[in-house]
Scaffold this motif. Structure first.
Motif, mmCIF file in Angstrom:
data_model
loop_
_atom_site.group_PDB
_atom_site.id
_atom_site.type_symbol
_atom_site.label_atom_id
_atom_site.label_comp_id
_atom_site.label_asym_id
_atom_site.label_seq_id
_atom_site.Cartn_x
_atom_site.Cartn_y
_atom_site.Cartn_z
ATOM 1 N N TRP A 1 -10.268 -3.458 0.813
ATOM 2 C CA TRP A 1 -9.670 -2.426 1.654
ATOM 3 C C TRP A 1 -10.274 -2.536 3.052
ATOM 4 O O TRP A 1 -11.493 -2.629 3.196
ATOM 5 C CB TRP A 1 -9.935 -1.026 1.114
ATOM 6 C CG TRP A 1 -9.101 -0.628 -0.055
ATOM 7 C CD1 TRP A 1 -9.492 -0.548 -1.357
ATOM 8 C CD2 TRP A 1 -7.732 -0.228 -0.028
ATOM 9 N NE1 TRP A 1 -8.448 -0.152 -2.142
ATOM 10 C CE2 TRP A 1 -7.348 0.066 -1.349
ATOM 11 C CE3 TRP A 1 -6.778 -0.085 0.978
ATOM 12 C CZ2 TRP A 1 -6.064 0.496 -1.690
ATOM 13 C CZ3 TRP A 1 -5.507 0.340 0.640
ATOM 14 C CH2 TRP A 1 -5.152 0.626 -0.682
ATOM 15 N N CYS B 1 -4.752 -3.188 2.384
ATOM 16 C CA CYS B 1 -5.386 -3.932 1.307
ATOM 17 C C CYS B 1 -5.169 -5.417 1.566
ATOM 18 O O CYS B 1 -4.206 -5.817 2.235
ATOM 19 C CB CYS B 1 -4.878 -3.513 -0.072
ATOM 20 S SG CYS B 1 -3.165 -3.875 -0.417
ATOM 21 N N LEU C 1 -4.705 -1.776 -7.072
ATOM 22 C CA LEU C 1 -5.984 -1.479 -6.426
ATOM 23 C C LEU C 1 -5.930 -0.060 -5.898
ATOM 24 O O LEU C 1 -4.906 0.373 -5.355
ATOM 25 C CB LEU C 1 -6.206 -2.458 -5.276
ATOM 26 C CG LEU C 1 -7.452 -2.285 -4.421
ATOM 27 C CD1 LEU C 1 -8.702 -2.662 -5.217
ATOM 28 C CD2 LEU C 1 -7.343 -3.141 -3.163
ATOM 29 N N TYR D 1 -4.845 1.950 6.920
ATOM 30 C CA TYR D 1 -5.600 1.291 5.866
ATOM 31 C C TYR D 1 -4.786 0.158 5.262
ATOM 32 O O TYR D 1 -3.603 0.336 4.940
ATOM 33 C CB TYR D 1 -5.988 2.300 4.781
ATOM 34 C CG TYR D 1 -7.132 3.192 5.201
ATOM 35 C CD1 TYR D 1 -6.965 4.164 6.186
ATOM 36 C CD2 TYR D 1 -8.387 3.041 4.631
ATOM 37 C CE1 TYR D 1 -8.017 4.970 6.581
ATOM 38 C CE2 TYR D 1 -9.454 3.841 5.013
ATOM 39 C CZ TYR D 1 -9.262 4.803 5.993
ATOM 40 O OH TYR D 1 -10.316 5.599 6.387
ATOM 41 N N LEU E 1 -10.177 -8.406 -4.030
ATOM 42 C CA LEU E 1 -9.311 -7.439 -3.363
ATOM 43 C C LEU E 1 -10.143 -6.542 -2.446
ATOM 44 O O LEU E 1 -11.163 -6.001 -2.878
ATOM 45 C CB LEU E 1 -8.582 -6.582 -4.405
ATOM 46 C CG LEU E 1 -7.744 -7.355 -5.412
ATOM 47 C CD1 LEU E 1 -7.201 -6.401 -6.482
ATOM 48 C CD2 LEU E 1 -6.610 -8.088 -4.716
ATOM 49 N N GLU F 1 0.823 -1.205 0.000
ATOM 50 C CA GLU F 1 0.000 0.000 0.000
ATOM 51 C C GLU F 1 0.863 1.263 0.000
ATOM 52 O O GLU F 1 1.993 1.249 0.480
ATOM 53 C CB GLU F 1 -0.908 0.058 1.239
ATOM 54 C CG GLU F 1 -1.827 -1.113 1.435
ATOM 55 C CD GLU F 1 -1.246 -2.157 2.371
ATOM 56 O OE1 GLU F 1 -2.032 -2.876 3.015
ATOM 57 O OE2 GLU F 1 -0.002 -2.240 2.469
ATOM 58 N N VAL G 1 -13.711 2.470 -4.931
ATOM 59 C CA VAL G 1 -12.703 1.430 -5.096
ATOM 60 C C VAL G 1 -12.613 1.085 -6.581
ATOM 61 O O VAL G 1 -13.628 1.041 -7.280
ATOM 62 C CB VAL G 1 -13.027 0.191 -4.239
ATOM 63 C CG1 VAL G 1 -14.340 -0.457 -4.660
ATOM 64 C CG2 VAL G 1 -11.879 -0.810 -4.281
ATOM 65 N N HIS H 1 -9.844 -1.034 -9.716
ATOM 66 C CA HIS H 1 -8.668 -1.850 -9.995
ATOM 67 C C HIS H 1 -8.234 -1.611 -11.424
ATOM 68 O O HIS H 1 -9.052 -1.689 -12.348
ATOM 69 C CB HIS H 1 -8.973 -3.340 -9.788
ATOM 70 C CG HIS H 1 -7.826 -4.234 -10.129
ATOM 71 N ND1 HIS H 1 -7.770 -4.963 -11.289
ATOM 72 C CD2 HIS H 1 -6.661 -4.481 -9.471
ATOM 73 C CE1 HIS H 1 -6.635 -5.637 -11.326
ATOM 74 N NE2 HIS H 1 -5.947 -5.368 -10.227
ATOM 75 N N ARG I 1 -14.515 -3.477 -1.455
ATOM 76 C CA ARG I 1 -13.872 -4.597 -2.133
ATOM 77 C C ARG I 1 -14.249 -4.565 -3.609
ATOM 78 O O ARG I 1 -15.257 -3.948 -4.000
ATOM 79 C CB ARG I 1 -14.290 -5.928 -1.514
ATOM 80 C CG ARG I 1 -15.729 -6.263 -1.757
ATOM 81 C CD ARG I 1 -16.075 -7.684 -1.303
ATOM 82 N NE ARG I 1 -17.500 -7.915 -1.513
ATOM 83 C CZ ARG I 1 -18.322 -8.371 -0.576
ATOM 84 N NH1 ARG I 1 -17.873 -8.643 0.640
ATOM 85 N NH2 ARG I 1 -19.587 -8.552 -0.841
ATOM 86 N N CYS J 1 -2.598 0.205 -3.941
ATOM 87 C CA CYS J 1 -2.096 -1.086 -3.468
ATOM 88 C C CYS J 1 -1.579 -1.848 -4.684
ATOM 89 O O CYS J 1 -2.372 -2.280 -5.526
ATOM 90 C CB CYS J 1 -3.194 -1.858 -2.763
ATOM 91 S SG CYS J 1 -2.718 -3.544 -2.290
#
Length: 126
Positions: free
Chosen positions: A36, A96, A79, A94, A34, A6, A70, A72, A50, A22
């Motif tokens: 958070w 991941c 991420l 935070y 994936l 991260e 969020v 990706h 997610r 991430c």
């Protein structure tokens, strides 16, 4: 096995924005869900959002829905968590996390469901 790193955490003022990243590396043979998560001092780790690698299936917990996004990037296998309208109670470390397979839409966002974790990045809102 997958590795997660991260970055992007820092101190911001109330109402500000941050984007966490991430980087996902290692096992590319399968799809990962994936997530958070965040953990404030003295509190349990809690889910934030997610998404499945390569899919548009984001999920948010109620506390952040409408403020956080969020995503990706498949090309970079990275991420992201875009956080807007930050409040002091968003202050936390935070993390991941990744788990083999797709994210299940009906599943709660629980740390126990994730096998692989990054080291975390600190976000402080004041």
């Amino acid at each position: 096995h997958v590795q997660l790193v991260e970055s992007g955490g820092e101190s911001v003022q109330t109402g500000g924005s941050l984007r966490l990243s991430c980087a996902v590396s290692g096992d590319t043979s399968q799809t990962y869900c994936l997530g958070w998560f965040r953990q404030a001092p003295g509190k349990e780790r809690e889910g934030v959002a997610r998404i499945t690698q390569g899919r548009n299936d984001p999920y948010y917990v109620n506390r952040v829905r409408g403020r956080f996004t969020v995503s990706h990037d498949s090309a970079k296998n990275t991420l992201y968590l875009q956080m807007n309208g930050l409040q002091p109670d968003d202050t936390a470390k935070y993390y991941c996390a990744a788990n083999p397979g797709v994210c299940y839409s009906r599943a709660p966002l629980l740390p126990s469901q994730y096998a692989h974790w990054g080291q975390g990045t600190q976000v402080t809102v004041s």
